[in-house]
Scaffold this motif. Structure first.
Motif, PDB file in Angstrom:
ATOM      1  N   ASN A 217       0.654  -1.066  -0.037  1.00  0.00           N
ATOM      2  CA  ASN A 217       0.034   0.016  -0.061  1.00  0.00           C
ATOM      3  C   ASN A 217       0.923   1.243   0.091  1.00  0.00           C
ATOM      4  N   GLU A 218       1.924   1.152   0.831  1.00  0.00           N
ATOM      5  CA  GLU A 218       2.894   2.474   0.894  1.00  0.00           C
ATOM      6  C   GLU A 218       3.298   2.593  -0.507  1.00  0.00           C
ATOM      7  N   VAL A 219       3.735   1.304  -1.241  1.00  0.00           N
ATOM      8  CA  VAL A 219       4.359   1.466  -2.444  1.00  0.00           C
ATOM      9  C   VAL A 219       3.387   2.142  -3.415  1.00  0.00           C
TER      10      VAL A 219
ATOM     11  N   GLU B 185       0.922   4.056  -3.044  1.00  0.00           N
ATOM     12  CA  GLU B 185       0.492   5.562  -2.578  1.00  0.00           C
ATOM     13  C   GLU B 185       1.885   6.497  -3.008  1.00  0.00           C
ATOM     14  N   TYR B 186       3.077   5.933  -2.892  1.00  0.00           N
ATOM     15  CA  TYR B 186       4.203   6.618  -3.308  1.00  0.00           C
ATOM     16  C   TYR B 186       4.044   6.777  -5.089  1.00  0.00           C
ATOM     17  N   LEU B 187       3.674   5.812  -5.767  1.00  0.00           N
ATOM     18  CA  LEU B 187       3.561   5.840  -7.306  1.00  0.00           C
ATOM     19  C   LEU B 187       2.203   6.732  -7.613  1.00  0.00           C
ATOM     20  N   LYS B 188       1.333   6.769  -6.706  1.00  0.00           N
ATOM     21  CA  LYS B 188       0.115   7.740  -7.105  1.00  0.00           C
ATOM     22  C   LYS B 188       0.549   9.286  -7.005  1.00  0.00           C
ATOM     23  N   LYS B 189       1.315   9.475  -5.689  1.00  0.00           N
ATOM     24  CA  LYS B 189       1.694  10.798  -5.517  1.00  0.00           C
ATOM     25  C   LYS B 189       2.913  11.574  -6.408  1.00  0.00           C
ATOM     26  N   HIS B 190       3.553  10.342  -7.154  1.00  0.00           N
ATOM     27  CA  HIS B 190       4.557  11.018  -7.865  1.00  0.00           C
ATOM     28  C   HIS B 190       4.421  10.790  -9.342  1.00  0.00           C
ATOM     29  N   ARG B 191       3.167  10.327  -9.587  1.00  0.00           N
ATOM     30  CA  ARG B 191       2.954  10.256 -10.975  1.00  0.00           C
ATOM     31  C   ARG B 191       3.151  11.173 -12.054  1.00  0.00           C
TER      32      ARG B 191
ATOM     33  N   ALA C 100      10.048   2.908  -5.779  1.00  0.00           N
ATOM     34  CA  ALA C 100       8.907   3.048  -4.964  1.00  0.00           C
ATOM     35  C   ALA C 100       9.236   2.210  -3.653  1.00  0.00           C
ATOM     36  N   ILE C 101       9.711   0.754  -3.948  1.00  0.00           N
ATOM     37  CA  ILE C 101       9.888   0.027  -2.772  1.00  0.00           C
ATOM     38  C   ILE C 101      11.174   0.474  -2.171  1.00  0.00           C
ATOM     39  N   LEU C 102      12.028   0.888  -2.878  1.00  0.00           N
ATOM     40  CA  LEU C 102      13.287   1.131  -2.170  1.00  0.00           C
ATOM     41  C   LEU C 102      13.231   2.618  -1.242  1.00  0.00           C
ATOM     42  N   LYS C 103      12.228   3.362  -1.625  1.00  0.00           N
ATOM     43  CA  LYS C 103      12.180   4.629  -0.989  1.00  0.00           C
ATOM     44  C   LYS C 103      11.121   4.556   0.082  1.00  0.00           C
ATOM     45  N   THR C 104      10.277   3.425   0.181  1.00  0.00           N
ATOM     46  CA  THR C 104       9.381   3.446   1.270  1.00  0.00           C
ATOM     47  C   THR C 104       9.652   2.248   1.983  1.00  0.00           C
TER      48      THR C 104
END
Length: 458
Positions: free
Chosen positions: A3-5, A7-13, A134-138
């Motif tokens: 879910n965090e991954v 959300e990161y993708l959506k935020k940085h789209r 996204a995985i590595l940043k979250t």
């Protein structure tokens, strides 16, 4: 963590789309030597991106042709290792006048991004890179170890990658290979491609007299190379579209009923396809469905034929030369080298008297298939279905990615082909594009898949 991954993708789209446009702007056409520097530029872009997303190791590695980019992120030596393969090279853009926007100036319209390489394969490679980011940043720890192999010669048949992979076998060691260079069968329908056809091709040059001849003086008395070539080409298939090359089907196994049932469940609308293609009828080998003909049966097609006067009006000559280019799509267990030999024997046998024939082989690739009940295939289907909320279709792709069979043979691990393109996205044609719906859903699917793989024991 998924879910965090997501959300990161959506935020940085929007940022990611801007970065994708930069990647797509690089004119990395591997087939044209005039773009060699652009190919290198694309390799540099991928290497830099791997560093930006957190890979400790990323480098450009030379081959006998265009370079490959290799990177790795080892999170836990006890975790599964995924090798992600893709390519940063693209097809030429001709005919450029048929594009509605500049081929290397990525444009978004109707929720699609248009550019050469958008779906084949820069867009799909980029999706993997952003999910890894996204995985590595979250998270402090990735669910799997990542290895990345992105090449620059896929669009010219990956001639140098098998040698590279063999020499770097230990470096590329992994538990599975993931490739996103394919398509869903239709919008909203998850699709696992569990096999690909191979490829074998020849060029046939038929030569007659030492030069073009006046058709009034020599017509009817000297063999016309075009007529001779037409006879050769016509000999390849019978009226039921069964290939007449002796030995061609010897290694082709019969389809199991389970496989035919799986292919029969693939959505297909014949009338819709005829309308889209503007053809009155479909055609193919008798006794097989359209889906079977275009995925699990071998083919022989004439891709080009030419000779004689091509200009406006008429020029009454007997040309001294005519040429045809022929390719075959192959299925397990056909061998490309053997098929080329069989084709050459057939051509020589059916060459009329009075002309010379020269046969040049080109474009070879082995077919590939993996059991569609393998655990990593089933996990991929589960990840798809979690996001798309639809049952996964299992297909064998009609096209060829020659390096897939080579990597399977060299590394001896399962290959998962989970693509996110669509059949109508004009790959290799003007107005190539990627639907952003699949850009978003595809990354969500990959995020779920990578976390599911944490439990995989190869």
């Amino acid at each position: 963590m998924q879910n965090e991954v997501i959300e990161y993708l959506k935020k940085h789209r929007e940022k990611h789309l801007s970065e994708l446009k930069d990647f797509l702007s690089i004119q990395s056409i591997s087939a044209l030597s005039s773009h060699n520097e652009d190919v290198k530029k694309a390799a540099e872009w991928v290497k830099k991106e791997l560093g930006n997303i957190g890979f400790a190791h990323a480098e450009i590695m030379s081959t006998d042709g265009h370079p490959v980019v290799y990177g790795e992120y080892i999170s836990d030596v006890n975790a599964p290792t995924v090798l992600v393969y893709g390519h940063y090279d693209v097809q030429p853009v001709d005919p450029v006048e048929l594009w509605d926007s500049e081929p290397f100036d990525a444009t978004i319209r109707d929720d699609k991004i248009y550019a050469r390489g958008a779906t084949d394969d820069k867009g799909q490679v980029f999706m993997h890179l952003k999910v890894m980011e996204a995985i590595l940043k979250t998270s402090d720890k990735a669910p799997v170890n990542f290895k990345v192999l992105i090449e620059g010669e896929e669009e010219v048949g990956s001639p140098n990658l098998p040698k590279f992979a063999q020499e770097k076998k230990d470096l590329l060691e992994a538990d599975l290979i993931v490739v996103s260079d394919s398509a869903l069968v239709e919008r909203g329908k998850p699709t696992i491609t569990y096999g690909l056809r191979g490829l074998a091709g020849i060029q046939i040059d038929v030569t007659g007299a030492k030069s073009d001849l006046h058709s009034g003086e020599y017509g009817g008395g000297v063999v016309n190379p075009i007529h001779a070539l037409v006879k050769i080409v016509d000999s390849f298939r019978d009226e039921k579209n069964r290939i007449q090359v002796e030995g061609f089907y010897d290694r082709v196994p019969e389809l199991s009923q389970e496989e035919r049932d799986a292919l029969a469940s693939v959505p297909f609308d014949e009338e819709k396809l005829k309308n889209e293609l503007n053809v009155p009828e479909l055609d193919g080998e008798e006794g097989y469905s359209y889906v079977e003909r275009t995925s699990v049966r071998p083919t022989l097609e004439v891709n080009g034929i030419y000779g004689g006067f091509q200009g406006e009006g008429i020029k009454t000559v007997l040309p001294n030369k005519a040429t045809a280019k022929v390719t075959c799509r192959l299925v397990p267990d056909q061998d490309p080298d053997e098929i080329v030999e069989l084709l050459a024997n057939h051509v020589e046998k059916h060459t009329p008297n009075g002309v010379h024939v020269d046969i040049k082989p080109f474009d070879k690739g082995k077919p590939y298939v993996t059991p569609f009940d393998h655990p990593v295939i089933k996990m991929a289907a589960e990840a798809y279905e979690k996001v798309y909320q639809a049952e996964t279709a299992y297909i064998r792709g009609g096209g060829s990615i020659p390096i897939v069979a080579e990597l399977d043979e060299i590394l001896n691990v399962p290959v998962v082909l989970m693509g996110f393109g669509l059949p109508d996205e004009n790959l290799h044609a003007p107005n190539e594009h990627l639907n952003l719906e699949n850009f978003d859903k595809g990354m969500e699917t990959l995020a779920h898949y990578y976390y599911m793989l944490n439990d995989y024991k190869g």
